[in-house]
Design an enzyme around this catalytic site. Structure first.
Site, PDB file in Angstrom:
ATOM      1  N   SER A  44       6.182 -32.234 -12.342  1.00  0.00           N
ATOM      2  CA  SER A  44       6.958 -31.075 -11.964  1.00  0.00           C
ATOM      3  C   SER A  44       7.704 -31.205 -10.458  1.00  0.00           C
ATOM      4  O   SER A  44       8.832 -30.354 -10.390  1.00  0.00           O
ATOM      5  CB  SER A  44       6.217 -29.849 -12.493  1.00  0.00           C
ATOM      6  OG  SER A  44       4.936 -29.880 -11.528  1.00  0.00           O
ATOM      7  N   HIS A  76       6.582 -29.747 -18.997  1.00  0.00           N
ATOM      8  CA  HIS A  76       8.230 -29.748 -18.799  1.00  0.00           C
ATOM      9  C   HIS A  76       8.840 -30.627 -19.466  1.00  0.00           C
ATOM     10  O   HIS A  76       9.877 -31.148 -19.105  1.00  0.00           O
ATOM     11  CB  HIS A  76       8.220 -30.164 -17.255  1.00  0.00           C
ATOM     12  CG  HIS A  76       8.105 -29.164 -16.155  1.00  0.00           C
ATOM     13  ND1 HIS A  76       8.834 -28.161 -15.923  1.00  0.00           N
ATOM     14  CD2 HIS A  76       6.547 -28.765 -15.378  1.00  0.00           C
ATOM     15  CE1 HIS A  76       8.281 -27.145 -15.156  1.00  0.00           C
ATOM     16  NE2 HIS A  76       6.999 -27.726 -14.583  1.00  0.00           N
ATOM     17  N   LYS A 122       7.633 -22.341 -21.242  1.00  0.00           N
ATOM     18  CA  LYS A 122       8.713 -22.956 -20.609  1.00  0.00           C
ATOM     19  C   LYS A 122       9.870 -22.895 -21.608  1.00  0.00           C
ATOM     20  O   LYS A 122      10.377 -22.029 -22.014  1.00  0.00           O
ATOM     21  CB  LYS A 122       8.207 -24.137 -19.901  1.00  0.00           C
ATOM     22  CG  LYS A 122       7.362 -23.899 -18.844  1.00  0.00           C
ATOM     23  CD  LYS A 122       7.169 -25.192 -17.815  1.00  0.00           C
ATOM     24  CE  LYS A 122       6.398 -24.705 -16.697  1.00  0.00           C
ATOM     25  NZ  LYS A 122       4.886 -25.334 -16.641  1.00  0.00           N
TER      26      LYS A 122
HETATM   27  C1  LIG Z   1       3.561 -24.708 -16.163  1.00  0.00           C
HETATM   28  C2  LIG Z   1       2.534 -25.672 -16.496  1.00  0.00           C
HETATM   29  C3  LIG Z   1       1.294 -25.684 -16.917  1.00  0.00           C
HETATM   30  C4  LIG Z   1       0.779 -24.167 -16.994  1.00  0.00           C
HETATM   31  O1  LIG Z   1       1.312 -23.708 -18.209  1.00  0.00           O
HETATM   32  P1  LIG Z   1       0.981 -22.035 -18.534  1.00  0.00           P
HETATM   33  O2  LIG Z   1       1.295 -22.026 -19.932  1.00  0.00           O
HETATM   34  O3  LIG Z   1       2.386 -21.387 -17.690  1.00  0.00           O
HETATM   35  O4  LIG Z   1      -0.337 -21.638 -18.144  1.00  0.00           O
HETATM   36  C5  LIG Z   1       0.462 -26.847 -16.944  1.00  0.00           C
HETATM   37  N1  LIG Z   1       0.535 -27.848 -16.751  1.00  0.00           N
HETATM   38  C6  LIG Z   1       2.123 -28.141 -16.336  1.00  0.00           C
HETATM   39  C7  LIG Z   1       2.167 -29.776 -16.146  1.00  0.00           C
HETATM   40  C8  LIG Z   1       2.756 -27.464 -16.084  1.00  0.00           C
HETATM   41  O5  LIG Z   1       4.034 -27.480 -15.764  1.00  0.00           O
END
Ligand SMILES: *Cc1c(COP(=O)(O)O)cnc(C)c1O
Length: 400
Positions: free
Chosen positions: A188, A216, A247
């Site tokens: 990310s 992502h 997301k």
């Molecule tokens: C955003 C993200 C998470 C956490 O996800 P949430 O549902 O917001 O807790 C976990 N792993 C990665 C790679 C992320 O980008």
């Protein structure tokens, strides 16, 4: 509370400020979108948003809002229960089946967040004589989840396939019973895709399983937005996929694990963040299900997202900015020093472009950057405005 304790906490906060690492939150007064407004004194300040995980622009999609409204009316506000006591409605199982169907797995299991999914997956599945082999740039939630498991831990440098092979050999030499390779699908902070074909080849050669955290990617990368396994052509050679509903898939909240039936069944029995935490609100479950339905068919939005990505990369490179190479909608603009990244973020804020600067400890020292993220909610004209604003800000700071 004792004064010495509060003094100690205040000193820690001062140290964070002195290091230039103190994070402040701007208050947005609109729904999440490509164009937002933030509170600024007694006026609203319009902003172009270049830092949301709203890749397909679904965070405020009218059909998703409508589906959530309908569930609110039909299923109520909250469940006031964990899933196994009285927190499972038809909508929760329907969403789990729809995620599994989307990602080509037997079943899936919901969590309050992917942070919880990653936090809860390792401990029940792996024991002391097993091995977890993890990429050094994996998300914080994977690092925490691995710490909670009794399995032996091995780490390989980011995307270094030679080092991964060395770790697999070490795990074998240590007599590992089962081995699980774990990687983010898209890293990310850098925006590049894991080398899943090579990882799956090594996994097969050394008898390991593969888990991908596709937060992502799910919804916007690969055919139908099925994520990095589909994008890289490895498909079901990835055994376990974890992901988020927070997301691309509507951006509300919730996480999931998709895998073979026995894995999901055992997680329902043993995963602690599932067993000891509340069920997702029905409106979120219903809205997320609608988001998946829309995302699968959203080739038009994926095309706009990729067009924006190419346009922004091209324009920024021509303007003289240093970008990290890649082809995902995460585009890091490298400023190297934390104070430069902060100055740039402030200048852009003043000029109506909303971004976030990232610096140590989130990225290595000397690798400070502004991480921009493209969205299908941005038009071609928005991208041009963003490039022009970056250019003006860069010139005024003497960085171009
Ligand atoms: C955003 C993200 C998470 C956490 O996800 P949430 O549902 O917001 O807790 C976990 N792993 C990665 C790679 C992320 O980008």
């Amino acid at each position: 509370m004792t004064t010495p304790f509060l003094d100690h906490i205040a000193a820690t906060l001062d140290a964070i400020r002195a290091d230039g690492l103190y994070k402040t939150e701007r208050e947005i007064v609109t729904p999440q979108s490509g164009r937002i407004a933030i509170a600024g004194g007694d006026k609203l300040r319009p902003m172009l948003n270049l830092c949301a995980n709203n890749y397909l622009g679904l965070a405020n999609h009218p059909d998703i809002v409508a589906a959530a409204h309908q569930a609110l009316d039909q299923d109520g506000f909250g469940m006031a229960s964990v899933r196994f006591i009285c927190g499972t409605q038809t909508v929760h199982r329907a969403l789990e089946r729809s995620i599994a169907n989307y990602l080509g797995k037997d079943d899936s299991i919901l969590f309050a967040a992917c942070f919880d999914a990653n936090g809860g997956i390792f401990e029940p599945l792996l024991e002391a004589d097993d091995a977890i082999i993890s990429d050094s740039l994996n998300h914080a939630s994977i690092i925490d989840g691995v710490r909670l498991s009794k399995a032996k831990r091995y780490r390989y440098a980011n995307s270094d396939m030679d080092e991964l092979e060395t770790r697999l050999k070490e795990a074998n030499a240590d007599g590992a019973r089962f081995k699980l390779i774990v990687t983010d699908g898209v890293f990310s902070m850098d925006g590049f895709v894991a080398n899943l074909p090579a990882i799956c080849d090594l996994a097969e050669r050394y008898g390991a399983m593969v888990m991908v955290d596709d937060c992502h990617a799910t919804g916007h990368l690969g055919p139908e937005g099925k994520g990095t396994p589909a994008l890289t052509g490895v498909g079901n050679r990835v055994d376990i996929v974890t992901g988020t509903l927070g997301k691309t898939l509507g951006g509300a909240m919730g996480g999931f694990i998709a895998a073979a039936q026995p894995i999901i069944d055992l997680l329902r029995q043993r995963a602690r963040p599932y067993l000891f935490s509340n069920s997702l609100a029905p409106s979120i479950a219903a809205g997320s299900m609608k988001a998946i339905e829309i995302a699968r068919k959203a080739d038009d939005r994926r095309a706009q997202l990729m067009r924006n990505t190419a346009r922004f990369r091209d324009g920024m490179t021509k303007a003289g900015f240093e970008l990290l190479a890649g082809d995902t909608p995460i585009i890091p603009v490298m400023l190297h020093e934390a104070n430069r990244a902060q100055a740039m973020a402030q200048e852009l804020d003043r000029r109506g472009v909303y971004v976030a600067g990232f610096f140590f400890p989130v990225v290595p020292k000397g690798r400070a950057r502004i991480r921009t993220q493209m969205s299908a909610a941005l038009s071609d004209a928005d991208i041009d405005t963003a490039i022009a604003t970056f250019t003006d800000a860069g010139r005024s700071l003497g960085m171009l």
